[in-house]
Design a protein around this motif. Structure first.
Motif, PDB file in Angstrom:
ATOM      1  N   SER A  31     -16.109  19.629  40.875  1.00 44.75           N
ATOM      2  CA  SER A  31     -16.820  19.567  42.156  1.00 44.75           C
ATOM      3  C   SER A  31     -17.125  18.128  42.544  1.00 44.75           C
ATOM      4  N   LEU A  32     -17.541  17.330  41.568  1.00 48.65           N
ATOM      5  CA  LEU A  32     -17.798  15.908  41.851  1.00 48.65           C
ATOM      6  C   LEU A  32     -16.517  15.203  42.284  1.00 48.65           C
ATOM      7  N   LEU A  33     -15.398  15.512  41.631  1.00 51.39           N
ATOM      8  CA  LEU A  33     -14.115  14.937  42.051  1.00 51.39           C
ATOM      9  C   LEU A  33     -13.771  15.359  43.479  1.00 51.39           C
ATOM     10  N   MET A  34     -14.004  16.623  43.797  1.00 51.45           N
ATOM     11  CA  MET A  34     -13.720  17.122  45.141  1.00 51.45           C
ATOM     12  C   MET A  34     -14.592  16.415  46.176  1.00 51.45           C
ATOM     13  N   LEU A  35     -15.872  16.221  45.859  1.00 55.22           N
ATOM     14  CA  LEU A  35     -16.774  15.533  46.777  1.00 55.22           C
ATOM     15  C   LEU A  35     -16.376  14.063  46.951  1.00 55.22           C
ATOM     16  N   MET A  40     -13.994   9.848  50.309  1.00 59.66           N
ATOM     17  CA  MET A  40     -13.016   8.767  50.498  1.00 59.66           C
ATOM     18  C   MET A  40     -12.009   9.100  51.594  1.00 59.66           C
ATOM     19  N   GLY A  41     -12.088  10.309  52.120  1.00 57.47           N
ATOM     20  CA  GLY A  41     -11.169  10.702  53.175  1.00 57.47           C
ATOM     21  C   GLY A  41      -9.774  11.048  52.682  1.00 57.47           C
ATOM     22  N   LEU A  42      -9.638  11.310  51.393  1.00 55.12           N
ATOM     23  CA  LEU A  42      -8.335  11.661  50.831  1.00 55.12           C
ATOM     24  C   LEU A  42      -8.070  13.142  51.053  1.00 55.12           C
ATOM     25  N   MET A  43      -7.011  13.442  51.718  1.00 55.97           N
ATOM     26  CA  MET A  43      -6.576  14.816  51.960  1.00 55.97           C
ATOM     27  C   MET A  43      -7.730  15.741  52.350  1.00 55.97           C
ATOM     28  N   PRO A  44      -8.403  15.448  53.455  1.00 64.22           N
ATOM     29  CA  PRO A  44      -9.520  16.316  53.854  1.00 64.22           C
ATOM     30  C   PRO A  44      -9.081  17.763  54.112  1.00 64.22           C
ATOM     31  N   GLU A  45      -7.800  17.951  54.401  1.00 57.80           N
ATOM     32  CA  GLU A  45      -7.301  19.310  54.634  1.00 57.80           C
ATOM     33  C   GLU A  45      -7.274  20.143  53.356  1.00 57.80           C
ATOM     34  N   LEU A  46      -7.267  19.500  52.190  1.00 54.49           N
ATOM     35  CA  LEU A  46      -7.339  20.203  50.911  1.00 54.49           C
ATOM     36  C   LEU A  46      -8.811  20.351  50.551  1.00 54.49           C
ATOM     37  N   ASN A  47      -9.406  21.431  51.025  1.00 54.03           N
ATOM     38  CA  ASN A  47     -10.830  21.666  50.822  1.00 54.03           C
ATOM     39  C   ASN A  47     -11.020  23.094  50.300  1.00 54.03           C
ATOM     40  N   ALA A 133      -0.710  18.014  48.343  1.00 46.87           N
ATOM     41  CA  ALA A 133      -1.764  19.000  48.043  1.00 46.87           C
ATOM     42  C   ALA A 133      -1.614  19.585  46.638  1.00 46.87           C
ATOM     43  N   PRO A 134      -0.431  20.104  46.266  1.00 44.19           N
ATOM     44  CA  PRO A 134      -0.338  20.662  44.913  1.00 44.19           C
ATOM     45  C   PRO A 134      -0.460  19.597  43.830  1.00 44.19           C
ATOM     46  N   VAL A 135      -0.013  18.385  44.122  1.00 43.00           N
ATOM     47  CA  VAL A 135      -0.099  17.294  43.141  1.00 43.00           C
ATOM     48  C   VAL A 135      -1.553  16.905  42.911  1.00 43.00           C
ATOM     49  N   MET A 136      -2.297  16.734  44.011  1.00 43.99           N
ATOM     50  CA  MET A 136      -3.710  16.368  43.880  1.00 43.99           C
ATOM     51  C   MET A 136      -4.492  17.492  43.210  1.00 43.99           C
ATOM     52  N   ALA A 137      -4.205  18.734  43.591  1.00 44.24           N
ATOM     53  CA  ALA A 137      -4.891  19.877  42.977  1.00 44.24           C
ATOM     54  C   ALA A 137      -4.589  19.950  41.482  1.00 44.24           C
ATOM     55  N   VAL A 143      -8.091  17.359  34.871  1.00 46.70           N
ATOM     56  CA  VAL A 143      -9.390  16.806  34.463  1.00 46.70           C
ATOM     57  C   VAL A 143     -10.333  17.954  34.106  1.00 46.70           C
ATOM     58  N   TRP A 144     -10.347  18.989  34.944  1.00 49.68           N
ATOM     59  CA  TRP A 144     -11.165  20.169  34.685  1.00 49.68           C
ATOM     60  C   TRP A 144     -10.833  20.761  33.308  1.00 49.68           C
ATOM     61  N   GLY A 145      -9.548  20.848  32.986  1.00 47.13           N
ATOM     62  CA  GLY A 145      -9.114  21.409  31.711  1.00 47.13           C
ATOM     63  C   GLY A 145      -9.542  20.577  30.513  1.00 47.13           C
ATOM     64  N   VAL A 146      -9.481  19.256  30.660  1.00 50.12           N
ATOM     65  CA  VAL A 146      -9.937  18.366  29.578  1.00 50.12           C
ATOM     66  C   VAL A 146     -11.417  18.600  29.318  1.00 50.12           C
ATOM     67  N   VAL A 147     -12.203  18.644  30.381  1.00 53.94           N
ATOM     68  CA  VAL A 147     -13.652  18.856  30.237  1.00 53.94           C
ATOM     69  C   VAL A 147     -13.927  20.245  29.664  1.00 53.94           C
ATOM     70  N   LEU A 148     -13.247  21.258  30.181  1.00 53.92           N
ATOM     71  CA  LEU A 148     -13.411  22.626  29.687  1.00 53.92           C
ATOM     72  C   LEU A 148     -13.150  22.693  28.183  1.00 53.92           C
ATOM     73  N   GLY A 149     -12.017  22.162  27.759  1.00 50.90           N
ATOM     74  CA  GLY A 149     -11.664  22.192  26.339  1.00 50.90           C
ATOM     75  C   GLY A 149     -12.613  21.384  25.482  1.00 50.90           C
ATOM     76  N   TYR A 150     -12.974  20.201  25.965  1.00 52.00           N
ATOM     77  CA  TYR A 150     -13.876  19.337  25.195  1.00 52.00           C
ATOM     78  C   TYR A 150     -15.232  20.014  24.973  1.00 52.00           C
ATOM     79  N   VAL A 151     -15.830  20.494  26.059  1.00 50.15           N
ATOM     80  CA  VAL A 151     -17.164  21.107  25.948  1.00 50.15           C
ATOM     81  C   VAL A 151     -17.097  22.368  25.099  1.00 50.15           C
TER      82      VAL A 151
END
Length: 160
Positions: A31-35, A40-47, A133-137, A143-151
């Protein structure tokens, strides 16, 4: 002997609680990455939050509200993906919790690309939003997966 059975049940329950905590923490990071991306105005259409809000409104008649989108986002990340990660943990490729989290994140990304993306009007793999869009997603899901696995790995190792 009943004590060991109870202890095993306790460990099993903790595994699921740990997976939901890991799912929640990973979803906070995502969520923080998405915000940051939006700020930063990067791909606002990917929301994804807007997409979830619109889908909940169109498909279920829920209010068209970003709160609904955020709630859906956190429920999916915490409960659906968190619990599914613990259920699939042993069969996921990888030698540690982090690599298993990364493998799982690719699965979550793929499912997002073929289910909610087309349902939201973004097209298969979000191609209506552009090829980035698919690349950024995918990058954000990794990153989400790294955090998920680590925690998850840290929490489950403390139970043993």
């Amino acid at each position: 002997m009943p004590h060991s059975k109870n202890k095993q049940g306790y460990k099993s329950m903790n595994k699921y609680i740990s997976s939901m905590i890991a799912g929640f923490v990973a979803t906070v990071v995502l969520s923080l990455l998405m915000l940051m991306k939006q700020a930063m105005g990067l791909m606002p259409e990917l929301n994804p939050i807007m997409m979830l809000s619109n889908m909940a409104h169109m498909k279920m008649g829920l209010p068209e509200s970003m709160v609904v989108g955020w709630m859906a986002h956190f429920m999916i990340g915490t409960f659906v993906w968190g619990l599914t990660f613990s259920l699939l943990f042993k069969v996921l490729p990888g030698s540690c919790a982090i690599s298993k989290g990364v493998a799982f994140s690719v699965l979550a990304w793929f499912l997002m690309m073929i289910l909610p993306m087309p349902m939201s009007g973004a097209g298969l793999f979000g191609v209506n939003l552009g090829m980035m869009a698919p690349v950024m997603a995918l990058g954000m899901h990794l990153v989400w997966g790294v955090v998920l696995g680590y925690v998850y790995g840290r929490l489950v190792s403390k139970e043993s």
